[in-house]
Scaffold this motif. Structure first.
Motif, short mmCIF file in Angstrom:
data_model
loop_
_atom_site.label_atom_id
_atom_site.label_comp_id
_atom_site.label_asym_id
_atom_site.label_seq_id
_atom_site.Cartn_x
_atom_site.Cartn_y
_atom_site.Cartn_z
N MET A 1 0.69 -1.11 0.10
CA MET A 1 0.26 0.02 0.06
C MET A 1 0.77 1.20 -0.13
SD MET A 1 -2.91 1.28 2.68
CE MET A 1 -1.42 1.41 3.93
N LYS A 2 1.86 1.29 0.90
CA LYS A 2 2.86 2.39 0.92
C LYS A 2 3.45 2.92 -0.30
CE LYS A 2 6.77 4.03 3.49
NZ LYS A 2 7.73 3.65 4.68
N HIS A 3 3.80 1.87 -1.20
CA HIS A 3 4.42 1.87 -2.55
C HIS A 3 3.62 1.70 -3.66
CE1 HIS A 3 8.49 2.27 -0.47
NE2 HIS A 3 8.07 1.47 0.27
N GLN A 4 2.31 1.93 -3.35
CA GLN A 4 1.36 1.73 -4.55
C GLN A 4 1.53 0.54 -5.59
OE1 GLN A 4 2.30 5.55 -6.66
NE2 GLN A 4 1.08 6.70 -5.12
N CYS A 5 1.56 -0.69 -4.74
CA CYS A 5 1.51 -1.99 -5.34
C CYS A 5 0.61 -2.54 -4.80
CB CYS A 5 2.74 -2.82 -4.90
SG CYS A 5 4.32 -1.83 -5.86
N ARG A 6 0.30 -3.73 -5.21
CA ARG A 6 -0.76 -4.77 -4.56
C ARG A 6 0.11 -6.13 -3.92
NH1 ARG A 6 -4.05 -8.43 -7.87
NH2 ARG A 6 -5.24 -9.44 -6.22
N CYS A 7 -0.43 -6.80 -2.63
CA CYS A 7 0.32 -8.02 -2.31
C CYS A 7 -0.76 -8.85 -2.84
CB CYS A 7 0.24 -7.70 -0.89
SG CYS A 7 1.08 -9.11 -0.13
N ILE A 8 -0.40 -9.88 -3.50
CA ILE A 8 -1.10 -10.98 -4.15
C ILE A 8 -1.28 -12.18 -2.57
CG2 ILE A 8 -1.24 -12.74 -5.57
CD1 ILE A 8 0.55 -11.05 -7.58
N GLY A 9 -0.07 -12.13 -1.99
CA GLY A 9 -0.16 -13.30 -1.14
C GLY A 9 1.11 -13.99 -1.00
N PRO A 10 1.18 -14.95 -0.12
CA PRO A 10 2.50 -15.75 0.03
C PRO A 10 2.56 -16.81 -0.99
CG PRO A 10 0.69 -16.57 1.52
CD PRO A 10 0.04 -15.30 1.04
N GLN A 11 3.74 -17.05 -1.30
CA GLN A 11 4.24 -18.03 -2.42
C GLN A 11 4.73 -19.29 -1.35
OE1 GLN A 11 4.06 -18.58 -5.63
NE2 GLN A 11 4.89 -20.49 -5.22
N MET A 12 4.15 -20.38 -1.26
CA MET A 12 4.63 -21.45 -0.47
C MET A 12 5.66 -22.48 -1.19
SD MET A 12 2.74 -20.55 1.81
CE MET A 12 1.93 -21.61 3.04
N ASP A 13 6.59 -22.77 -0.48
CA ASP A 13 7.41 -23.89 -0.98
C ASP A 13 6.93 -25.34 -0.81
OD1 ASP A 13 7.73 -24.78 1.71
OD2 ASP A 13 9.83 -24.04 1.98
N GLY A 14 7.71 -26.34 -1.05
CA GLY A 14 7.01 -27.71 -1.10
C GLY A 14 6.76 -28.22 0.12
N LYS A 15 7.27 -27.45 1.28
CA LYS A 15 6.87 -28.01 2.60
C LYS A 15 5.78 -27.57 3.12
CE LYS A 15 11.79 -29.33 3.25
NZ LYS A 15 12.85 -29.14 3.86
N GLY A 16 5.04 -26.28 2.42
CA GLY A 16 4.01 -25.58 3.08
C GLY A 16 4.71 -24.34 3.91
N ASN A 17 5.80 -24.17 3.80
CA ASN A 17 6.31 -22.87 4.54
C ASN A 17 6.29 -21.73 3.48
OD1 ASN A 17 7.13 -24.49 6.83
ND2 ASN A 17 9.07 -24.81 5.71
N ILE A 18 6.10 -20.53 3.80
CA ILE A 18 6.16 -19.26 3.01
C ILE A 18 7.47 -19.08 2.58
CG2 ILE A 18 5.88 -16.77 3.23
CD1 ILE A 18 3.66 -17.24 5.23
N ALA A 19 7.70 -19.19 1.41
CA ALA A 19 9.01 -18.81 0.71
C ALA A 19 9.15 -17.42 0.43
CB ALA A 19 9.10 -19.65 -0.49
N CYS A 20 8.26 -16.57 0.15
CA CYS A 20 8.05 -15.28 -0.47
C CYS A 20 6.75 -14.57 -0.33
CB CYS A 20 9.15 -14.80 -1.43
SG CYS A 20 8.33 -15.23 -3.09
N TYR A 21 6.66 -13.29 -0.66
CA TYR A 21 5.26 -13.05 -0.86
C TYR A 21 5.43 -12.35 -2.12
CZ TYR A 21 3.96 -13.03 3.90
OH TYR A 21 3.68 -13.72 5.25
N LEU A 22 4.19 -12.47 -3.01
CA LEU A 22 4.41 -11.83 -4.26
C LEU A 22 3.27 -10.59 -4.25
CD1 LEU A 22 3.29 -15.34 -6.26
CD2 LEU A 22 5.46 -13.90 -5.82
N PHE A 23 4.25 -9.69 -5.26
CA PHE A 23 3.58 -8.27 -5.33
C PHE A 23 3.30 -8.07 -6.73
CE2 PHE A 23 6.13 -8.39 -1.72
CZ PHE A 23 5.41 -7.66 -0.56
N ASN A 24 2.18 -7.28 -7.20
CA ASN A 24 2.18 -6.56 -8.28
C ASN A 24 2.32 -5.08 -8.49
OD1 ASN A 24 1.27 -8.96 -9.95
ND2 ASN A 24 -0.86 -8.45 -9.75
N ASP A 25 3.20 -4.84 -9.38
CA ASP A 25 3.47 -3.17 -9.66
C ASP A 25 2.53 -2.78 -10.91
OD1 ASP A 25 4.26 -0.47 -9.56
OD2 ASP A 25 6.21 -1.40 -10.36
N SER A 26 1.88 -1.73 -10.57
CA SER A 26 1.11 -1.64 -11.98
C SER A 26 1.19 -0.05 -12.20
CB SER A 26 -0.59 -2.13 -12.02
OG SER A 26 -0.97 -1.46 -10.70
#
Length: 65
Positions: free
Chosen positions: A12-37
């Motif tokens: 929100m601060k940088h005028q993007c959209r947070c899509i949500g977490p990207q999970m690894d094969g073990k069900g842990n959060i690997a990173c968060y995905l963002f859209n910059d438009s």
């Protein structure tokens, strides 16, 4: 590693959209995905930390300019 609430705040601060977490094969959060438009095209990127988010966003916006 940031949490979902902080990822949404950064987006929100940088005028993007947070899509949500990207999970690894073990069900842990690997990173968060963002859209910059903010430019003439929409770009999706992932980040684990605030500094990685800022560096990737700045890099994408430099390329788009």
């Amino acid at each position: 590693m940031m949490d979902m609430e902080y990822a949404a705040y950064l987006a929100m601060k940088h005028q993007c959209r947070c899509i949500g977490p990207q999970m690894d094969g073990k069900g842990n959060i690997a990173c968060y995905l963002f859209n910059d438009s903010t430019g003439s095209f929409k770009t999706t990127f992932g980040a684990k930390t605030e500094s990685e988010f800022i560096n990737r966003l700045a890099s994408l916006r430099r390329v788009a300019a």
